[in-house]
Design a protein around this motif. Structure first.
Motif, PDB file in Angstrom:
ATOM      1  N   GLU A  46      -4.090  -8.410  -1.094  1.00  0.00           N
ATOM      2  CA  GLU A  46      -3.871  -8.162   0.430  1.00  0.00           C
ATOM      3  C   GLU A  46      -3.332  -9.219   1.100  1.00  0.00           C
ATOM      4  OE1 GLU A  46      -6.844  -5.192   2.715  1.00  0.00           O
ATOM      5  OE2 GLU A  46      -7.919  -6.634   1.639  1.00  0.00           O
ATOM      6  N   ARG A  47      -3.648 -10.444   0.769  1.00  0.00           N
ATOM      7  CA  ARG A  47      -2.927 -11.507   1.446  1.00  0.00           C
ATOM      8  C   ARG A  47      -1.199 -11.620   0.968  1.00  0.00           C
ATOM      9  NH1 ARG A  47      -6.245 -17.178   1.205  1.00  0.00           N
ATOM     10  NH2 ARG A  47      -4.734 -17.550   2.877  1.00  0.00           N
ATOM     11  N   ILE A  48      -1.218 -11.384  -0.169  1.00  0.00           N
ATOM     12  CA  ILE A  48       0.132 -11.289  -0.644  1.00  0.00           C
ATOM     13  C   ILE A  48       0.936 -10.127   0.044  1.00  0.00           C
ATOM     14  CG2 ILE A  48       1.611 -10.987  -2.443  1.00  0.00           C
ATOM     15  CD1 ILE A  48      -0.564 -12.279  -4.296  1.00  0.00           C
ATOM     16  N   TRP A  49       0.406  -8.976   0.120  1.00  0.00           N
ATOM     17  CA  TRP A  49       0.960  -7.888   0.879  1.00  0.00           C
ATOM     18  C   TRP A  49       1.222  -8.078   2.436  1.00  0.00           C
ATOM     19  CZ3 TRP A  49       3.454  -4.000  -0.032  1.00  0.00           C
ATOM     20  CH2 TRP A  49       3.655  -2.973   0.761  1.00  0.00           C
ATOM     21  N   ILE A  50       0.325  -8.585   2.912  1.00  0.00           N
ATOM     22  CA  ILE A  50       0.646  -9.355   4.455  1.00  0.00           C
ATOM     23  C   ILE A  50       1.550 -10.236   4.521  1.00  0.00           C
ATOM     24  CG2 ILE A  50      -0.782 -10.525   6.302  1.00  0.00           C
ATOM     25  CD1 ILE A  50      -3.363  -8.843   5.427  1.00  0.00           C
ATOM     26  N   GLU A  93       9.971  -4.705  -5.909  1.00  0.00           N
ATOM     27  CA  GLU A  93      10.365  -3.283  -5.557  1.00  0.00           C
ATOM     28  C   GLU A  93       9.410  -2.249  -5.944  1.00  0.00           C
ATOM     29  OE1 GLU A  93      12.409  -0.426  -3.465  1.00  0.00           O
ATOM     30  OE2 GLU A  93      13.066  -2.632  -3.569  1.00  0.00           O
ATOM     31  N   ARG A  94       8.775  -2.423  -7.046  1.00  0.00           N
ATOM     32  CA  ARG A  94       7.825  -1.541  -7.465  1.00  0.00           C
ATOM     33  C   ARG A  94       6.587  -1.322  -6.896  1.00  0.00           C
ATOM     34  NH1 ARG A  94       8.123  -5.657 -11.116  1.00  0.00           N
ATOM     35  NH2 ARG A  94       6.413  -6.920 -11.605  1.00  0.00           N
ATOM     36  N   HIS A  95       6.251  -2.588  -5.831  1.00  0.00           N
ATOM     37  CA  HIS A  95       5.064  -2.747  -5.271  1.00  0.00           C
ATOM     38  C   HIS A  95       5.426  -2.425  -3.664  1.00  0.00           C
ATOM     39  CE1 HIS A  95       2.621  -4.351  -8.417  1.00  0.00           C
ATOM     40  NE2 HIS A  95       3.442  -5.281  -8.504  1.00  0.00           N
ATOM     41  N   ARG A  96       6.469  -1.767  -3.194  1.00  0.00           N
ATOM     42  CA  ARG A  96       6.641  -1.380  -1.932  1.00  0.00           C
ATOM     43  C   ARG A  96       6.407  -0.213  -1.414  1.00  0.00           C
ATOM     44  NH1 ARG A  96      12.490  -4.393  -1.864  1.00  0.00           N
ATOM     45  NH2 ARG A  96      11.539  -6.745  -2.693  1.00  0.00           N
ATOM     46  N   LEU A  97       6.587   0.850  -2.232  1.00  0.00           N
ATOM     47  CA  LEU A  97       6.173   2.270  -1.724  1.00  0.00           C
ATOM     48  C   LEU A  97       4.926   2.645  -1.813  1.00  0.00           C
ATOM     49  CD1 LEU A  97       7.592   4.648  -0.683  1.00  0.00           C
ATOM     50  CD2 LEU A  97       7.820   5.452  -3.175  1.00  0.00           C
ATOM     51  N   ALA A  98       4.001   2.534  -2.889  1.00  0.00           N
ATOM     52  CA  ALA A  98       2.791   3.131  -2.893  1.00  0.00           C
ATOM     53  C   ALA A  98       1.833   2.477  -2.015  1.00  0.00           C
ATOM     54  CB  ALA A  98       2.259   2.654  -4.586  1.00  0.00           C
ATOM     55  N   LEU A 120       2.497   4.366   1.308  1.00  0.00           N
ATOM     56  CA  LEU A 120       2.004   5.824   0.907  1.00  0.00           C
ATOM     57  C   LEU A 120       0.404   5.839   1.131  1.00  0.00           C
ATOM     58  CD1 LEU A 120       4.369   7.329  -1.383  1.00  0.00           C
ATOM     59  CD2 LEU A 120       4.376   7.579   0.811  1.00  0.00           C
ATOM     60  N   LEU A 121      -0.292   4.960   0.376  1.00  0.00           N
ATOM     61  CA  LEU A 121      -1.787   4.706   0.498  1.00  0.00           C
ATOM     62  C   LEU A 121      -2.561   4.602   1.714  1.00  0.00           C
ATOM     63  CD1 LEU A 121      -2.166   3.438  -3.211  1.00  0.00           C
ATOM     64  CD2 LEU A 121      -2.484   5.807  -2.499  1.00  0.00           C
ATOM     65  N   ASN A 122      -1.712   3.646   2.495  1.00  0.00           N
ATOM     66  CA  ASN A 122      -2.014   3.390   3.772  1.00  0.00           C
ATOM     67  C   ASN A 122      -2.009   4.464   4.676  1.00  0.00           C
ATOM     68  OD1 ASN A 122      -3.323   0.673   3.625  1.00  0.00           O
ATOM     69  ND2 ASN A 122      -1.451  -0.114   3.715  1.00  0.00           N
ATOM     70  N   ALA A 123      -0.812   5.113   4.659  1.00  0.00           N
ATOM     71  CA  ALA A 123      -0.811   6.573   5.344  1.00  0.00           C
ATOM     72  C   ALA A 123      -1.857   7.548   4.965  1.00  0.00           C
ATOM     73  CB  ALA A 123       0.679   6.888   5.016  1.00  0.00           C
ATOM     74  N   VAL A 124      -2.112   7.611   3.823  1.00  0.00           N
ATOM     75  CA  VAL A 124      -3.259   8.625   3.160  1.00  0.00           C
ATOM     76  C   VAL A 124      -4.586   8.186   4.048  1.00  0.00           C
ATOM     77  CG1 VAL A 124      -4.820   9.459   1.315  1.00  0.00           C
ATOM     78  CG2 VAL A 124      -2.193   9.459   1.205  1.00  0.00           C
ATOM     79  N   ALA A 125      -5.004   7.041   3.917  1.00  0.00           N
ATOM     80  CA  ALA A 125      -6.052   6.421   4.587  1.00  0.00           C
ATOM     81  C   ALA A 125      -6.144   6.709   5.933  1.00  0.00           C
ATOM     82  CB  ALA A 125      -6.365   4.984   4.115  1.00  0.00           C
ATOM     83  N   GLY A 126      -4.956   6.516   6.587  1.00  0.00           N
ATOM     84  CA  GLY A 126      -4.736   6.737   8.009  1.00  0.00           C
ATOM     85  C   GLY A 126      -4.912   7.918   8.561  1.00  0.00           C
ATOM     86  N   ILE A 127      -4.554   8.908   7.819  1.00  0.00           N
ATOM     87  CA  ILE A 127      -4.539  10.465   7.957  1.00  0.00           C
ATOM     88  C   ILE A 127      -6.161  10.690   7.757  1.00  0.00           C
ATOM     89  CG2 ILE A 127      -4.021  12.608   7.008  1.00  0.00           C
ATOM     90  CD1 ILE A 127      -1.035  11.561   6.359  1.00  0.00           C
ATOM     91  N   GLY A 128      -6.656  10.207   6.845  1.00  0.00           N
ATOM     92  CA  GLY A 128      -8.085  10.505   6.559  1.00  0.00           C
ATOM     93  C   GLY A 128      -8.845   9.878   7.810  1.00  0.00           C
ATOM     94  N   ARG A 146      -4.016  -1.105  -6.013  1.00  0.00           N
ATOM     95  CA  ARG A 146      -2.695  -1.738  -6.205  1.00  0.00           C
ATOM     96  C   ARG A 146      -2.517  -3.073  -5.832  1.00  0.00           C
ATOM     97  NH1 ARG A 146       1.403   2.140  -7.855  1.00  0.00           N
ATOM     98  NH2 ARG A 146       2.807   0.086  -7.167  1.00  0.00           N
ATOM     99  N   MET A 147      -3.306  -3.420  -4.917  1.00  0.00           N
ATOM    100  CA  MET A 147      -3.304  -4.944  -4.622  1.00  0.00           C
ATOM    101  C   MET A 147      -3.692  -5.928  -5.562  1.00  0.00           C
ATOM    102  SD  MET A 147      -2.259  -5.005  -1.341  1.00  0.00           S
ATOM    103  CE  MET A 147      -1.161  -3.596  -2.126  1.00  0.00           C
ATOM    104  N   VAL A 148      -4.631  -5.415  -6.423  1.00  0.00           N
ATOM    105  CA  VAL A 148      -4.980  -6.170  -7.917  1.00  0.00           C
ATOM    106  C   VAL A 148      -3.572  -6.254  -8.738  1.00  0.00           C
ATOM    107  CG1 VAL A 148      -6.262  -6.197  -9.900  1.00  0.00           C
ATOM    108  CG2 VAL A 148      -7.174  -5.515  -7.793  1.00  0.00           C
TER     109      VAL A 148
END
Length: 176
Positions: A86-90, A99-104, A107-115, A148-150
């Protein structure tokens, strides 16, 4: 500035707090925040305006949680790696992620946000099953995001001197 960086700033997450939050007890006990907030909001039916008290306690818990646990003696656990990822992501504005770590994660934060939006609507309407569905969606999105953060952490742990330093600290340094 990313939304994650704004949230971390609002929570006053400094290096010491991040280190403490990497304690698996902090990661796993923080999962109690959403049910506590749901119960607090739902309790307005039973206790009226007094429901603000458990609501404030639940919000206080989300702030206190990364601060009350000691620094972990090891960063080898899945939960610890979630926090490091998460620290790296932030920090992706300063140190881009592959690049392979940018989309998912987005999208997963959007899923959690919709929830979470479903939870809010359902609690306002006092609808049990949509509340449970929204919470399940929020947890599925968040836990998959953490997984995904792992992966992100494992791919980038040697990318910068700062990230390498997280691994190279001695157990004694983390325990203090």
């Amino acid at each position: 500035m990313t939304l994650g960086k704004r949230i971390a700033s609002a929570f006053r997450m400094d290096d010491d707090t991040w280190e403490r939050h990497a304690n698996p007890w902090s990661v796993w006990s923080r999962t109690t925040a959403l049910p506590a907030l749901i119960l607090a909001a739902w309790s307005r039916v039973w206790i009226g305006w007094w429901a603000l008290v458990p609501g404030i306690i639940a919000l206080l818990w989300t702030w206190l949680n990364p601060r009350i646990f000691g620094k972990p003696t090891s960063l080898d656990s899945w939960a610890s790696k979630c926090v490091l990822g998460e620290r790296i992501w932030i920090n992706r504005d300063e140190e881009p992620v592959p690049e392979r770590h940018r989309l998912a994660p987005n999208l997963l934060n959007a899923v959690a946000g919709i929830g979470n939006l479903v939870v809010i609507w359902s609690v306002v309407q006092l609808e049990v099953w949509p509340t449970i569905f929204g919470a399940a969606l929020a947890y599925a999105g968040k836990l998959w995001f953490l997984d995904r953060m792992v992966w992100l952490y494992e791919d980038m742990k040697d990318a910068t001197p700062e990230y390498r330093a997280w691994q190279s600290q001695t157990v004694a340094d983390r325990a203090t």
